[in-house]
Design a protein around this motif. Structure first.
Motif, short mmCIF file in Angstrom:
data_model
loop_
_atom_site.label_atom_id
_atom_site.label_comp_id
_atom_site.label_asym_id
_atom_site.label_seq_id
_atom_site.Cartn_x
_atom_site.Cartn_y
_atom_site.Cartn_z
N MET A 1 -5.43 0.97 -10.66
CA MET A 1 -5.38 1.16 -12.08
C MET A 1 -6.48 0.56 -12.69
O MET A 1 -7.31 0.85 -13.77
N GLY A 2 -7.04 -0.57 -12.26
CA GLY A 2 -8.16 -1.38 -12.90
C GLY A 2 -7.47 -2.46 -13.86
O GLY A 2 -6.19 -2.29 -14.41
N LEU A 3 -8.27 -3.52 -14.41
CA LEU A 3 -7.85 -4.62 -15.42
C LEU A 3 -7.96 -4.09 -16.87
O LEU A 3 -9.12 -3.80 -17.20
N LEU A 4 -6.93 -3.78 -17.44
CA LEU A 4 -6.92 -3.34 -18.82
C LEU A 4 -7.02 -4.62 -19.68
O LEU A 4 -6.85 -5.50 -19.52
N PRO A 5 -7.66 -4.43 -21.04
CA PRO A 5 -7.58 -5.42 -21.73
C PRO A 5 -6.19 -6.08 -21.96
O PRO A 5 -6.33 -7.23 -22.21
N VAL A 6 -5.29 -5.64 -22.10
CA VAL A 6 -4.11 -6.04 -22.33
C VAL A 6 -2.97 -4.92 -21.74
O VAL A 6 -2.99 -4.00 -21.74
N SER A 7 -1.82 -5.52 -20.98
CA SER A 7 -0.87 -4.50 -20.48
C SER A 7 0.06 -4.10 -21.40
O SER A 7 0.32 -4.74 -22.38
#
Length: 311
Positions: free
Chosen positions: A1-7
């Motif tokens: 999914m990749g690293l999002l700015p915030v979950s």
């Protein structure tokens, strides 16, 4: 999914942020607390913005602008152009104006696509989360319209809101003059216990990753310095042979120094590459932890740059 700015889990952890995210999402038709939906949104919008930057108008504007700027330089090379000097200068000015107008139009279209739509709502959510003390692990440069290296303010920065006090926590000690607490309700009949919520912790940062952060920006001068020293040594020997001065042969001492610097640069490069692989593994572990519901802290500038290059 990749690293999002915030979950989404981090957004839902604060009631006020959750409600704000849902209100903003209702305006744009996106559930900003759904990690899968946000990932799909970012992937689709990034591709759309890249397509917007490659519009034919942008390339045509650049070519027209270059033609208008360089046309006057061809006047001395062509008698035909020199004979119609004023016409050529007028055409060059018209091409320059048209090219600049096309570039400005293409830039305006790209800004409009960046600043409007669901991306605008997502930036609002990120600004509200930051104001409530929820860290933003990583903000992709393209999301704010910044350059690939992450420099500059960007065409659409994350909005800044006044910091908000943390949500008040219920106190376990009642005031002495308060009314007696009501009797607890009877316990329900035994049933299948609900699964307890599992708190996902962020993986600790390995020492190799910390070392990578310290040396990520180091180096880069070994090849240039070694080449200069080698040339200086060769020039000194050439001068000694040409002029006949034995002192010039002392420049030969610069050659082993140049070789030593080259070897040191290669050794540092290999070490940095090994540490880079460890940093990538750590970022991958952070992505997995975030997908499981962990609140990932803000990444260091070195890890943010690594993540930008990797993706």
């Amino acid at each position: 999914m990749g690293l999002l700015p915030v979950s989404g889990a981090a957004l839902r952890s604060d009631t006020r942020v959750r409600e704000a995210a849902r209100d903003i999402g209702a305006r744009y038709g996106v559930d900003y607390t759904d990690d899968a939906a946000v990932t799909a949104l970012l992937a689709e919008r990034r591709k759309s913005l890249e397509t917007e930057q490659r519009r034919p108008a942008a390339y045509l504007g650049l070519l027209t602008l270059m033609a208008g700027m360089f046309l006057p330089f061809g006047i001395p090379l062509s008698p035909a152009l020199d004979a119609h000097l004023f016409a050529v200068l007028g055409a060059a000015g018209a091409l320059t104006v048209v090219g600049a107008a096309l570039l400005v139009h293409a830039r305006a279209q790209w800004k409009q696509a960046l600043r409007n739509g669901p991306l605008a709502g997502y930036r609002e959510v990120l600004g509200i989360a930051r104001a409530h003390g929820i860290p933003l692990a990583h903000i992709p440069p393209w999301l704010e319209g910044r350059t690939t290296g992450g420099g500059g303010k960007g065409a659409a920065p994350i909005p800044t809101y006044p910091p908000v006090e943390p949500a008040p926590q219920a106190s376990s000690d009642a005031p002495p003059d308060s009314a007696p607490a009501p009797a607890p309700a009877p316990a329900p009949a035994p049933s299948t216990p609900a699964p307890a919520s599992v708190s996902v912790s962020v993986p600790p940062k390995p020492s190799a990753v910390s070392h990578y952060e310290h040396m990520a920006d180091a180096g880069g001068w070994h090849d240039e310095t070694g080449c200069l020293l080698f040339l200086a040594g060769a020039g000194g020997v050439t001068w000694a042979v040409t002029v006949g001065t034995a002192v010039g042969y002392a420049a030969l001492l610069l050659v082993p120094v140049a070789v030593w610097i080259w070897l040191a640069g290669r050794r540092q490069g290999r070490e940095k590459e090994e540490l880079r692989e460890e940093a990538l593994k750590y970022v991958t572990a952070l992505e997995a932890a975030q997908a499981a519901g962990a609140r990932v802290p803000e990444l260091s500038p070195q890890l943010r740059a690594l993540l930008d290059d990797h993706h």
